[in-house]
Design a protein around this motif. Structure first.
Motif, short mmCIF file in Angstrom:
data_model
loop_
_atom_site.label_atom_id
_atom_site.label_comp_id
_atom_site.label_asym_id
_atom_site.label_seq_id
_atom_site.Cartn_x
_atom_site.Cartn_y
_atom_site.Cartn_z
N ASP A 165 -1.37 6.69 8.63
CA ASP A 165 -1.29 5.75 7.51
C ASP A 165 -2.46 5.95 6.57
O ASP A 165 -2.33 5.85 5.36
CB ASP A 165 -1.29 4.31 8.03
CG ASP A 165 0.11 3.89 8.48
OD1 ASP A 165 1.05 4.67 8.25
OD2 ASP A 165 0.24 2.80 9.07
N GLN A 183 3.72 5.42 -7.31
CA GLN A 183 2.96 5.48 -6.06
C GLN A 183 1.64 6.22 -6.20
O GLN A 183 0.61 5.79 -5.68
CB GLN A 183 3.80 6.16 -4.98
CG GLN A 183 4.86 5.26 -4.40
CD GLN A 183 5.44 5.84 -3.13
OE1 GLN A 183 5.08 6.93 -2.70
NE2 GLN A 183 6.36 5.11 -2.54
N ARG A 204 -1.67 8.78 4.52
CA ARG A 204 -0.56 8.53 3.60
C ARG A 204 -0.94 7.62 2.43
O ARG A 204 -0.33 7.71 1.38
CB ARG A 204 0.63 7.94 4.37
CG ARG A 204 1.35 9.01 5.20
CD ARG A 204 2.42 8.40 6.06
NE ARG A 204 3.36 7.65 5.28
CZ ARG A 204 3.96 6.54 5.69
NH1 ARG A 204 3.71 6.06 6.88
NH2 ARG A 204 4.81 5.91 4.92
N VAL A 205 -1.92 6.77 2.60
CA VAL A 205 -2.33 5.96 1.45
C VAL A 205 -3.30 6.72 0.55
O VAL A 205 -3.54 6.32 -0.58
CB VAL A 205 -2.99 4.61 1.80
CG1 VAL A 205 -2.00 3.64 2.32
CG2 VAL A 205 -4.15 4.79 2.74
N ALA A 206 -3.86 7.81 1.07
CA ALA A 206 -4.76 8.60 0.24
C ALA A 206 -3.94 9.36 -0.80
O ALA A 206 -2.77 9.66 -0.56
CB ALA A 206 -5.54 9.57 1.11
N PRO A 207 -4.56 9.65 -1.94
CA PRO A 207 -3.80 10.35 -2.98
C PRO A 207 -3.67 11.85 -2.66
O PRO A 207 -4.14 12.69 -3.41
CB PRO A 207 -4.62 10.11 -4.25
CG PRO A 207 -6.00 9.86 -3.77
CD PRO A 207 -5.91 9.29 -2.39
N ARG A 243 -1.99 4.65 -5.34
CA ARG A 243 -2.86 5.15 -4.27
C ARG A 243 -4.27 5.45 -4.74
O ARG A 243 -5.20 5.46 -3.96
CB ARG A 243 -2.25 6.41 -3.65
CG ARG A 243 -1.05 6.05 -2.82
CD ARG A 243 -0.58 7.23 -2.00
NE ARG A 243 0.70 6.88 -1.40
CZ ARG A 243 1.75 7.68 -1.37
NH1 ARG A 243 1.67 8.88 -1.90
NH2 ARG A 243 2.86 7.28 -0.82
N ARG A 244 -4.40 5.77 -6.02
CA ARG A 244 -5.73 6.09 -6.53
C ARG A 244 -6.61 4.85 -6.67
O ARG A 244 -7.83 4.97 -6.74
CB ARG A 244 -5.61 6.79 -7.89
CG ARG A 244 -5.52 8.28 -7.76
CD ARG A 244 -5.21 8.93 -9.10
NE ARG A 244 -4.09 9.84 -8.95
CZ ARG A 244 -4.20 11.07 -8.47
NH1 ARG A 244 -5.36 11.55 -8.12
NH2 ARG A 244 -3.15 11.85 -8.34
N THR A 300 0.82 -1.21 0.00
CA THR A 300 0.00 0.00 0.00
C THR A 300 0.85 1.26 0.00
O THR A 300 0.38 2.34 0.34
CB THR A 300 -0.93 0.03 1.23
OG1 THR A 300 -0.16 -0.24 2.39
CG2 THR A 300 -2.03 -1.00 1.12
N THR A 301 2.12 1.12 -0.32
CA THR A 301 3.09 2.22 -0.44
C THR A 301 3.44 2.88 0.90
O THR A 301 4.01 3.97 0.93
CB THR A 301 2.62 3.35 -1.40
OG1 THR A 301 1.60 4.12 -0.76
CG2 THR A 301 2.11 2.81 -2.72
N LEU A 302 3.11 2.25 2.00
CA LEU A 302 3.40 2.86 3.30
C LEU A 302 4.82 2.55 3.78
O LEU A 302 5.35 3.23 4.64
CB LEU A 302 2.41 2.36 4.35
CG LEU A 302 1.00 2.93 4.22
CD1 LEU A 302 0.05 2.21 5.15
CD2 LEU A 302 1.00 4.41 4.49
N LEU A 303 5.38 1.53 3.20
CA LEU A 303 6.69 1.08 3.66
C LEU A 303 7.53 0.79 2.42
O LEU A 303 7.01 0.31 1.42
CB LEU A 303 6.48 -0.20 4.47
CG LEU A 303 7.42 -0.56 5.59
CD1 LEU A 303 7.47 0.54 6.62
CD2 LEU A 303 6.94 -1.84 6.26
N LYS A 304 8.82 1.09 2.52
CA LYS A 304 9.70 0.82 1.38
C LYS A 304 10.19 -0.62 1.46
O LYS A 304 10.61 -1.07 2.51
CB LYS A 304 10.88 1.78 1.42
CG LYS A 304 11.02 2.56 0.13
CD LYS A 304 12.26 3.40 0.10
CE LYS A 304 12.19 4.33 -1.09
NZ LYS A 304 12.20 5.73 -0.71
N ILE A 342 9.83 6.62 4.79
CA ILE A 342 8.69 5.72 4.79
C ILE A 342 9.15 4.30 5.08
O ILE A 342 8.50 3.35 4.74
CB ILE A 342 7.87 5.77 3.47
CG1 ILE A 342 8.78 5.50 2.29
CG2 ILE A 342 7.17 7.08 3.32
CD1 ILE A 342 8.02 5.11 1.05
N SER A 343 10.31 4.18 5.71
CA SER A 343 10.74 2.80 6.01
C SER A 343 10.73 2.56 7.50
O SER A 343 10.59 3.45 8.29
CB SER A 343 12.12 2.54 5.46
OG SER A 343 13.04 3.36 6.13
#
Ligand SMILES: Nc1ncnc2c1ncn2[C@@H]1O[C@H](COP(=O)(O)OP(=O)(O)OP(=O)(O)O)[C@@H](O)[C@H]1O
Ligand SMILES: [Mg+2]
Lengths: 387, 262
Positions: free
Chosen positions: B98, A124, B101-104, A128-129, A103-107, B261-262
């Motif tokens: 979170d 990303q 952050r997942v929202a565009p 997210r969309r 979900t792009t929250l973590l690398k 973001i890690s």
């Protein structure tokens, strides 16, 4: 239409039939005239598999924390469009880490993943969309009301005001929170919060929904509500990726699943496939308590029946029961044959039950650990399998 | 990045924080306790400073309360800035971060929404301080326009100082650290500046430190607006000091937020 070769259970005659996926048809063996129904299991057909579009492709994904904690260890899997994909594993298996990377929250540390063709690193914004995410720790604002929380999510997705209002009402109704819509979340129960969180991950109408342990800590009724809702969403065409610690949940919801333990995928397939791979089905035969003779007769008879792996001793080791246990690969087919064989020999019996292996047993066999002690229940069904 | 989209994102997040504040108005007063205690006790205890001739010469007033108002305003701004970082840490803990952050939406929107709401909060708090100041006999030489300029400087300095709190919050994601970094920096900086005492009355080494301390320039701008009226060069210096702090702190916050973001 697909061509499938079958073997007649009675005379072993090879039959070729034409079926559509999911279609149930009646077959009559041309040789011995035995009748039976057949449903093409979608997941078993390789041809079918390759035709399905993959919405999520994960290849050799790895994630290390602080150099030496290997949370996700080289996992690869694909999620088909329109399916419910389960990610089953115990505490610390790496479920949340995986879902956060996707979900792009973590690398990620290495590997590759795409969602609907978009790379989770390079694209990303596009990713997210099209995703929805409901985290393990419910991401809602407790100072706001349920309605305000959802409206805020709509704003995050740039949904125009009018449309957002309608959407929010709709969502509140579906998750049964319309009466509590204007109450602050401080007064909400855990189940209500979880439902709201689920609703809030849906405002954008995602193509794929990620649910991290959607029912952990919920009472049976709340869990059932979430299950029903997930199934409903899936019927409407939404792909769902969910993690869970509960075997029962994966078994109930997932079309296919991965079992993950210590960052590694230890098995993947449909619940039926996984059970089949590991377990043998168990048929339990009970006789009248004092009818030892019938039991012995049945035992001798069943020994000769092809397709049965082992036949247990009479008595079951219990004083109150008189019966025996049969182990077989194909329980539902054998079930009928056992009944017939006993009938033909006029052996009367009290009760016949079929139990298929649970995912618990699968997990135990794969990892040597039990998943959750409280949840363990054997799926005992009188006849046939669920899937 | 679409400017209109970003603007609407900032407005949504700004409104969210404002709503949270309105529902917990106690938070407005919570940050005010310490500045208020100072305002009341400090000025009573040290009112005699106003009688020192060189103090009068350097500041243009014989009222220590009037002079000290600037220090109290600065303390209000910095103590209020603390909570902006704390708010973000709460969002990290609750999982709401979170969700954002997942929202565009742009990462900067998340931060600017927070900063602008923090600025608004600080203006309200400073307004309360000024009213209490009036009750204590403080007069503001520059009048209504001066008060508006004080509010503008308050908002800008509030944003700049909140940036530091955000930076700590984003790097540590920890309530205690965010709180203590804020508390520990405020006091030394306040005493090593022209806020509590005019520059000329400070020991030499403190003067050297005070000259590179942004608090000095902001304090001097407030002092001049309160005591003397409009001295545009002082306001200019304050703006430059605020700009430097703001660009660094907010810039650094945006950078860590984007990267981390890690
Ligand atoms: N930020 C982090 N820093 C260091 N280690 C971490 C971090 N996040 C997770 N881990 C470690 O990575 C491993 C996998 O954690 P993860 O949260 O993905 O497990 P999980 O399957 O979601 O477990 P649970 O069912 O408890 O939620 C664990 O050993 C955990 O301690
Ligand atoms: Mg987890």
């Amino acid at each position: 239409m697909l061509e499938v070769k079958l073997e007649c259970p009675k005379c072993k005659n090879q039959i070729t039939i034409q079926v559509k996926q999911g279609e149930k048809i009646l077959i009559t063996c041309p040789k011995c005239k035995t009748q039976g129904t057949f449903t093409l299991p979608t997941e078993k057909s390789v041809q079918q598999e390759s035709k399905k579009e993959d919405i999520l492709i994960v290849e050799h994904l790895r994630k290390t924390f602080d150099k030496d904690i290997l949370a996700v260890d080289n996992i690869s899997f694909r999620v088909h469009k329109g399916e419910i994909f389960g990610f089953l594993g115990p505490n610390g298996a790496g479920k949340s880490t995986t879902i956060k990377i996707l979900t792009t929250l973590l690398k990620k540390t290495s590997g590759k993943a795409t969602i609907d063709g978009f790379d989770i690193d390079a694209q990303q914004a596009q990713v997210r969309r099209i995703i929805g995410y409901s985290s393990q720790d419910v991401g809602v604002d407790n100072d706001l009301t349920a309605r305000e929380n959802l409206l805020l999510q709509c704003q995050f997705h740039h949904i125009p005001k009018k449309k957002a209002k309608k959407k929010v009402d709709e969502l509140l109704k579906t998750v049964k929170l319309i009466e509590a819509a204007d109450r602050r979340l401080k007064t909400f129960s855990g189940g209500m919060r979880k439902r709201l969180d689920l609703a809030s991950s849906l405002v954008s109408g995602p193509k794929i929904l990620f649910l991290d342990e959607p029912t952990t800590g919920l009472d049976p009724q709340s869990r059932q509500d979430i299950w029903d809702y997930v199934i409903k969403l899936n019927r409407q065409g939404m792909t769902i990726f969910l993690t869970t610690q509960y075997m029962e949940e994966a078994d109930h919801l997932a079309n296919r699943l991965c079992i993950i333990d210590q960052g590694k995928i230890v098995a993947q397939g449909t619940p039926a496939e996984l059970k089949e791979k590991i377990g043998t089905d168990k048929i339990k035969l009970l006789f009248k308590i004092d009818d030892v003779e019938s039991c012995e007769k049945a035992r001798k008879l069943l020994f000769k029946l092809p397709g049965i792996e082992t036949v247990g001793e009479c008595g079951l080791g219990l004083v109150s029961e008189n019966g025996l246990t049969i182990m077989t690969k194909n329980g539902s087919a054998m079930f009928v044959r056992v009944v017939r064989a006993l009938d033909e020999e006029d052996i009367s019996f009290e009760q016949l039950t079929l139990s298929v292996p649970t995912l618990d047993e699968v997990f135990l066999k794969l990892t040597g650990k039990t998943l959750d002690v409280i949840e363990r229940k054997k799926a005992v069904k009188p006849v046939g399998r669920r899937r | 990045m679409n400017f209109m989209e970003m603007l609407s994102e900032i407005v949504s997040i700004f409104n969210r924080w404002n709503k949270k504040l309105v529902r917990q108005p106690i938070l407005i007063f919570f940050n005010l306790i310490q500045p208020l205690v100072w305002f009341l006790l400090f000025t009573q205890a040290f009112s005699a400073i106003g009688d020192i001739p060189s103090f009068q010469l350097l500041t243009g007033t014989s009222s220590y309360v009037t002079f000290f108002t600037a220090a109290v305003i600065i303390q209000t701004i910095t103590s209020s800035a603390l909570s902006s970082g704390l708010g973000l840490v709460t969002d990290f803990d609750s999982g709401f971060m979170d969700k954002m952050r997942v929202a565009p939406i742009s990462k900067s929107s998340i931060l600017f929404g927070r900063l602008f709401s923090a600025a608004l909060t600080t203006i309200i708090q400073v307004a309360i301080i000024i009213v209490i100041g009036f009750a204590l006999g403080v007069t503001i030489a520059s009048g209504m326009v001066g008060i508006i300029i004080i509010f503008i400087l308050t908002a800008l300095f509030g944003i700049a100082w909140s940036g530091i709190s955000l930076f700590v919050a984003l790097t540590t994601k920890n309530q205690e650290t965010t709180l203590s970094v804020g508390l520990l920096t405020t006091f030394p900086l306040l005493f090593l500046s022209a806020a509590v005492m005019p520059l000329g009355l400070l020991p030499d080494w403190v003067q050297q430190v005070a000259k590179v301390n942004p608090f000095t320039y902001v304090a001097q701008a407030f002092q001049s607006l309160i005591i003397n009226g409009f001295e545009w060069d002082k306001i200019e210096y304050a703006l430059i000091a605020i700009l430097i702090v703001g660009v660094l702190s907010v810039g650094a916050s945006i950078m860590v937020f984007r990267k981390k973001i890690s």
